[in-house]
Write an enzyme that holds these catalytic residues in place. Sequence first.
Site, PDB file in Angstrom:
ATOM      1  N   GLY A  94      40.773  39.500  40.721  1.00 13.01           N
ATOM      2  CA  GLY A  94      41.120  38.118  40.419  1.00 13.01           C
ATOM      3  C   GLY A  94      39.957  37.370  39.801  1.00 13.01           C
ATOM      4  O   GLY A  94      38.797  37.737  39.982  1.00 13.01           O
ATOM      5  N   GLY A  96      38.622  33.179  38.754  1.00 10.89           N
ATOM      6  CA  GLY A  96      38.833  31.743  38.797  1.00 10.89           C
ATOM      7  C   GLY A  96      37.927  31.062  37.796  1.00 10.89           C
ATOM      8  O   GLY A  96      37.246  31.726  36.999  1.00 10.89           O
ATOM      9  N   GLY A  97      37.887  29.746  37.848  1.00  6.45           N
ATOM     10  CA  GLY A  97      37.075  29.021  36.888  1.00  6.45           C
ATOM     11  C   GLY A  97      35.596  29.305  37.019  1.00  6.45           C
ATOM     12  O   GLY A  97      34.877  29.347  36.034  1.00  6.45           O
ATOM     13  N   SER A  99      34.444  31.803  39.563  1.00 15.47           N
ATOM     14  CA  SER A  99      34.274  32.934  40.473  1.00 15.47           C
ATOM     15  C   SER A  99      35.063  34.146  40.001  1.00 15.47           C
ATOM     16  O   SER A  99      36.031  34.034  39.248  1.00 15.47           O
ATOM     17  CB  SER A  99      34.715  32.556  41.895  1.00 15.47           C
ATOM     18  OG  SER A  99      36.095  32.237  41.918  1.00 15.47           O
ATOM     19  N   THR A 100      34.608  35.293  40.489  1.00 13.49           N
ATOM     20  CA  THR A 100      35.307  36.562  40.247  1.00 13.49           C
ATOM     21  C   THR A 100      35.502  37.247  41.593  1.00 13.49           C
ATOM     22  O   THR A 100      34.592  37.259  42.428  1.00 13.49           O
ATOM     23  CB  THR A 100      34.485  37.480  39.319  1.00 13.49           C
ATOM     24  OG1 THR A 100      34.201  36.783  38.104  1.00 13.49           O
ATOM     25  CG2 THR A 100      35.248  38.753  39.005  1.00 13.49           C
ATOM     26  N   VAL A 101      36.688  37.791  41.830  1.00 16.79           N
ATOM     27  CA  VAL A 101      37.010  38.414  43.112  1.00 16.79           C
ATOM     28  C   VAL A 101      37.084  39.931  42.934  1.00 16.79           C
ATOM     29  O   VAL A 101      37.794  40.435  42.051  1.00 16.79           O
ATOM     30  CB  VAL A 101      38.340  37.881  43.673  1.00 16.79           C
ATOM     31  CG1 VAL A 101      38.629  38.512  45.038  1.00 16.79           C
ATOM     32  CG2 VAL A 101      38.307  36.364  43.784  1.00 16.79           C
ATOM     33  N   LYS A 114      34.367  37.312  46.860  1.00  7.59           N
ATOM     34  CA  LYS A 114      34.472  36.228  45.883  1.00  7.59           C
ATOM     35  C   LYS A 114      33.065  35.836  45.445  1.00  7.59           C
ATOM     36  O   LYS A 114      32.311  35.225  46.212  1.00  7.59           O
ATOM     37  CB  LYS A 114      35.203  35.041  46.509  1.00  7.59           C
ATOM     38  CG  LYS A 114      35.488  33.902  45.546  1.00  7.59           C
ATOM     39  CD  LYS A 114      36.272  32.798  46.268  1.00  7.59           C
ATOM     40  CE  LYS A 114      36.610  31.645  45.345  1.00  7.59           C
ATOM     41  NZ  LYS A 114      37.351  30.577  46.064  1.00  7.59           N
ATOM     42  N   ASP A 222      43.645  21.163  46.525  1.00  8.26           N
ATOM     43  CA  ASP A 222      44.160  22.057  45.471  1.00  8.26           C
ATOM     44  C   ASP A 222      45.242  22.974  46.020  1.00  8.26           C
ATOM     45  O   ASP A 222      45.188  24.192  45.869  1.00  8.26           O
ATOM     46  CB  ASP A 222      43.019  22.878  44.865  1.00  8.26           C
ATOM     47  CG  ASP A 222      43.411  23.552  43.542  1.00  8.26           C
ATOM     48  OD1 ASP A 222      44.475  23.192  42.983  1.00  8.26           O
ATOM     49  OD2 ASP A 222      42.684  24.445  43.079  1.00  8.26           O
TER      50      ASP A 222
END
Length: 395
Positions: A94, A96-97, A99-101, A114, A222
């Site tokens: 995954g 995000g803006g 972060s990387t999971v 994360k 959020d």
Amino acid sequence: MDLPVVLAIVFFCVFLLASAAIASLLVGRCLAALRRCCRPDDADDLEARRPRAVAAPHQLLMASSKPQQQEPRWLVWREVEALTGGFDEAAVVGRGGSSTVYLARLSGDDVAVKVHRWCGGGERRLRAFRQELDLLRRLRHPHIVKLIAYSDDHEEGGALVLEYLAGGTLADRLHGGASATTPLLPWAHRMRVVHDVACALEHLHDASSSGTGGAPPVVHGDVSASNVLLDGELGGGARLCDLGSACEGFSAAVAPTRAAVGSPGYADPFFLRTGIVSKKSDVYSFGVLLLEAVTGLPAAGAPGEENLAARVLPRIRAHGVAGLVDARLGDDGYDEEEAADVARIAVECAAPQPGLRPAMAQVRAAIAEKAARSIAKAEYHGHQHIQLSKLLELT
């Protein structure tokens, strides 16, 4: 016998009896003094002899069945690198803006790592990471994602090691397209998921009154289908995640020092107009989440189209839920009465003015009552065997 002799004998007997009585009294006083010297002071002795309160049977059951919470581990950055295989792109599950999971293994279990990077976001990204780390270290709830370990000593980034849920996100299951690996989310499972999320939000909002040591309330900031993680088992539960936009200590509408940014389609219109955020902002976003669960449609409209709430709320207010329930479920795939009730709850949550919206405790109780059969059905398929009476007790 002469009178003087008789009087002497009587006097002698009286003397003996009096001496015996005095001796007995003195012996008793000495024994009492010895006992006081050999025991705790009176207050301690009273406390020691006071009967202990006996817990009720349900309290004993809860105490014996409650798992011990372990404190999250602290990792150095090279341990994070080792967990992720040197940040191997093949392990990415995954993005995000900021972060990387990565999917990894820690102590024999699958975990989600994360990784946050400060580059490009500077202080804002660092603040969001610190906010999420601080809250996850303190929060303990079965429907909020669990923090297992973390690393915060690197100058260019940080990492949160979280429990891994194999079911993906609610957004994936509702909008990603049904397939053999990601089947369509059944109605009963949808009801359990929204109930779990409502429980998590109630805990965040009412932390100060839920036995968590006077913790201030938390606005998630959020709430969205992308921030709801699902258990991989059929009928499994859900976890609310991503607390990077959270605001702590806001029990009523206030102007925060930094903007609480909701995802497109979920952001509270009142907040967008005024810049004021409160717990009722989360309630609005949750109302949109309910609409998604009912209709199967994404919250954000296509470019040039209205958002889901703007399209369907007027129709529900005027005509009810007829024709709006996710067609992929089929006519027999959902409870029509439940769908109508949940849609009405969504309308109340998405009221234009925050003061007209219910509190999350009321929302959770309403869902538990109106969708009790579906929630119980999903729990049964998840091998939890919840009873309807137990679920309704929560209300």
